[in-house]
Design a protein around this motif. Structure first.
Motif, PDB file in Angstrom:
ATOM      1  N   GLY A   1      18.576  70.180  44.768  1.00 42.19           N
ATOM      2  CA  GLY A   1      17.915  71.303  45.407  1.00 42.19           C
ATOM      3  C   GLY A   1      18.552  72.630  45.092  1.00 42.19           C
ATOM      4  N   LEU A   2      19.224  72.719  43.926  1.00 45.42           N
ATOM      5  CA  LEU A   2      19.923  73.930  43.528  1.00 45.42           C
ATOM      6  C   LEU A   2      19.398  74.437  42.192  1.00 45.42           C
ATOM      7  CD1 LEU A   2      23.541  72.674  44.292  1.00 45.42           C
ATOM      8  CD2 LEU A   2      22.339  74.456  45.589  1.00 45.42           C
TER       9      LEU A   2
ATOM     10  N   TYR B   1      24.822  79.763  41.453  1.00 44.69           N
ATOM     11  CA  TYR B   1      23.949  78.722  41.991  1.00 44.69           C
ATOM     12  C   TYR B   1      23.098  79.341  43.102  1.00 44.69           C
ATOM     13  CZ  TYR B   1      26.944  74.998  39.962  1.00 44.69           C
ATOM     14  OH  TYR B   1      27.663  74.170  39.137  1.00 44.69           O
ATOM     15  N   TRP B   2      21.807  79.038  43.092  1.00 42.23           N
ATOM     16  CA  TRP B   2      20.916  79.484  44.162  1.00 42.23           C
ATOM     17  C   TRP B   2      20.272  78.269  44.818  1.00 42.23           C
ATOM     18  CZ3 TRP B   2      18.030  83.037  40.181  1.00 42.23           C
ATOM     19  CH2 TRP B   2      18.856  84.130  39.871  1.00 42.23           C
ATOM     20  N   ASP B   3      19.855  78.443  46.050  1.00 45.67           N
ATOM     21  CA  ASP B   3      19.111  77.401  46.751  1.00 45.67           C
ATOM     22  C   ASP B   3      17.673  77.415  46.235  1.00 45.67           C
ATOM     23  OD1 ASP B   3      19.053  75.598  49.419  1.00 45.67           O
ATOM     24  OD2 ASP B   3      17.189  76.741  49.235  1.00 45.67           O
TER      25      ASP B   3
ATOM     26  N   GLU C   1      14.879  76.060  47.315  1.00 43.73           N
ATOM     27  CA  GLU C   1      13.844  76.314  48.326  1.00 43.73           C
ATOM     28  C   GLU C   1      13.766  77.800  48.658  1.00 43.73           C
ATOM     29  OE1 GLU C   1      12.671  74.922  52.887  1.00 43.73           O
ATOM     30  OE2 GLU C   1      14.221  73.840  51.756  1.00 43.73           O
TER      31      GLU C   1
ATOM     32  N   PHE D   1      25.950  80.825  45.998  1.00 49.28           N
ATOM     33  CA  PHE D   1      27.038  80.049  46.598  1.00 49.28           C
ATOM     34  C   PHE D   1      28.369  80.479  45.998  1.00 49.28           C
ATOM     35  CE2 PHE D   1      23.245  77.592  47.199  1.00 49.28           C
ATOM     36  CZ  PHE D   1      23.397  76.999  48.433  1.00 49.28           C
TER      37      PHE D   1
ATOM     38  N   ARG E   1      30.270  79.020  52.126  1.00 49.48           N
ATOM     39  CA  ARG E   1      29.372  78.876  50.979  1.00 49.48           C
ATOM     40  C   ARG E   1      30.029  78.050  49.871  1.00 49.48           C
ATOM     41  NH1 ARG E   1      24.128  79.432  51.397  1.00 49.48           N
ATOM     42  NH2 ARG E   1      23.736  80.621  49.499  1.00 49.48           N
TER      43      ARG E   1
ATOM     44  N   GLU F   1      29.897  74.440  51.033  1.00 53.77           N
ATOM     45  CA  GLU F   1      28.536  73.893  50.977  1.00 53.77           C
ATOM     46  C   GLU F   1      28.146  73.532  49.551  1.00 53.77           C
ATOM     47  OE1 GLU F   1      23.878  75.058  51.977  1.00 53.77           O
ATOM     48  OE2 GLU F   1      25.486  76.415  52.613  1.00 53.77           O
ATOM     49  N   LEU F   2      28.511  74.397  48.593  1.00 54.65           N
ATOM     50  CA  LEU F   2      28.163  74.099  47.206  1.00 54.65           C
ATOM     51  C   LEU F   2      28.838  72.810  46.747  1.00 54.65           C
ATOM     52  CD1 LEU F   2      26.786  74.956  44.554  1.00 54.65           C
ATOM     53  CD2 LEU F   2      28.943  76.038  43.916  1.00 54.65           C
TER      54      LEU F   2
ATOM     55  N   ARG G   1      27.033  69.831  48.205  1.00 58.55           N
ATOM     56  CA  ARG G   1      25.701  69.579  47.679  1.00 58.55           C
ATOM     57  C   ARG G   1      25.733  69.098  46.226  1.00 58.55           C
ATOM     58  NH1 ARG G   1      21.463  74.176  49.609  1.00 58.55           N
ATOM     59  NH2 ARG G   1      20.166  72.885  48.234  1.00 58.55           N
TER      60      ARG G   1
END
Length: 309
Positions: A213-214, A246-248, A250, A265, A298, A301-302, A305
């Motif tokens: 999802g990245l 990196y971007w989300d 969604e 992130f 952040r 989280e990266l 994920r």
């Protein structure tokens, strides 16, 4: 730990960058730490923006960066890299390399082989933003490569681009250069090899990131040549939040503004706060605790994920 460790048992400090510290065996004792050509790369918690190292650092950042780099080196194990061969990330597997890392820097250090480094930042862009976006607005190009008209900040490019930069001295800005300039610096064979390797690794990493999802918007690699085998190998860090955007996915799809689409992130939170609270003259202000905490979150989280299965 934000300060540079100058004294590690068995190791001599030889260089410090904005984030990483480099050590060589000190040559003392009955046997040096590791085989000939071994170096120790230590990632600190230092954070930099606008060519300044800021205070305070980001707690745990060095370990987060090292863990993510080691995970990617392991995932890309078929791509030659600078790690000592038994530098496994699996804590349950014996590792002579890990055993040689001093306890004071355990978890945020890598035992590596010395390479003859290329003076090129091998940047790959899959999306347009940052300095690429600035150049595109002026000339419709990125590193001299013509792009279609009508692109917006954060848009996906028709295909990933190899947009190299010449590595500047510490404290100076890297200089974006054309592929033709890379050929002049390193020769056509090595220039083509660096481009092919960079695009191949980016493609693999971007597909893996997509499955989490990245979006891997862009990244930079550093390569060096093994002085013994002549093989070109990945070096330094790889695909971390300090070397990559990196971007989300969604948020990128649903966002209506560049800020919403491209919440990265990395240390963008630090950059944004500093840009709003400092005129870039004199000493930068100290980062507020809230900015430090949000940035650390952040980074964590990266890691979670990307490495999730």
């Amino acid at each position: 730990m934000t300060s540079t460790l100058r004294d590690l048992p068995g190791w001599k400090h030889v260089y410090s960058g904005k984030v990483r510290d480099l050590y060589r065996p000190d040559g003392e004792g009955d046997r040096p730490p590791g085989p000939a050509g071994t170096m120790l790369v230590v990632a600190s918690d230092r954070v930099s923006a606008f060519d300044h190292v800021l205070s305070p650092g980001i707690p745990g950042k060095g370990e987060l960066l090292t863990t993510l780099s080691l995970w990617w080196f392991d995932t890309l194990s078929d791509v030659p890299n600078h790690l000592q061969p038994d530098h496994t990330i699996d804590e349950n597997v014996p590792s002579g390399a890990r055993d040689l890392i001093p306890g004071d820097v355990s978890g945020r250090a890598m035992l590596v082989r010395t390479l003859e480094m290329f003076p090129i930042e091998c940047v790959v862009r899959g999306y347009i933003t940052g300095t690429g976006w600035l150049e595109y607005q002026e000339s419709g190009t990125v590193c001299g490569i013509a792009l279609p008209a009508g692109l917006s900040n954060g848009d996906r490019l028709p295909e990933p681009l190899f947009t190299p930069a010449f590595k500047a001295e510490l404290g100076e800005h890297d200089e974006n250069i054309t592929f033709e300039r890379v050929v002049e610096i390193v020769g056509v064979e090595d220039a083509e090899a660096l481009r092919a390797l960079s695009l191949s690794v980016y493609d693999r990493a971007a597909r893996l990131a997509e499955s989490r999802g990245l979006i891997l918007a862009d990244t930079k690699f550093e390569f060096g040549r093994d002085p013994v085998t002549g093989v070109i190998a990945l070096a330094d860090e790889v695909l971390t939040s300090d070397s990559s955007r990196y971007w989300d996915a969604e948020a990128w799809n649903a966002g209506s503004t560049p800020t919403e689409r491209m919440a990265s992130f990395d240390k963008q939170i630090v950059r944004d706060w500093l840009a709003a609270n400092w005129d870039k003259t004199g000493t930068p202000p100290e980062l507020p605790a809230e900015i430090v905490e949000r940035t650390a979150a952040r980074y964590r989280e990266l890691l979670e994920r990307v490495t999730s299965v």
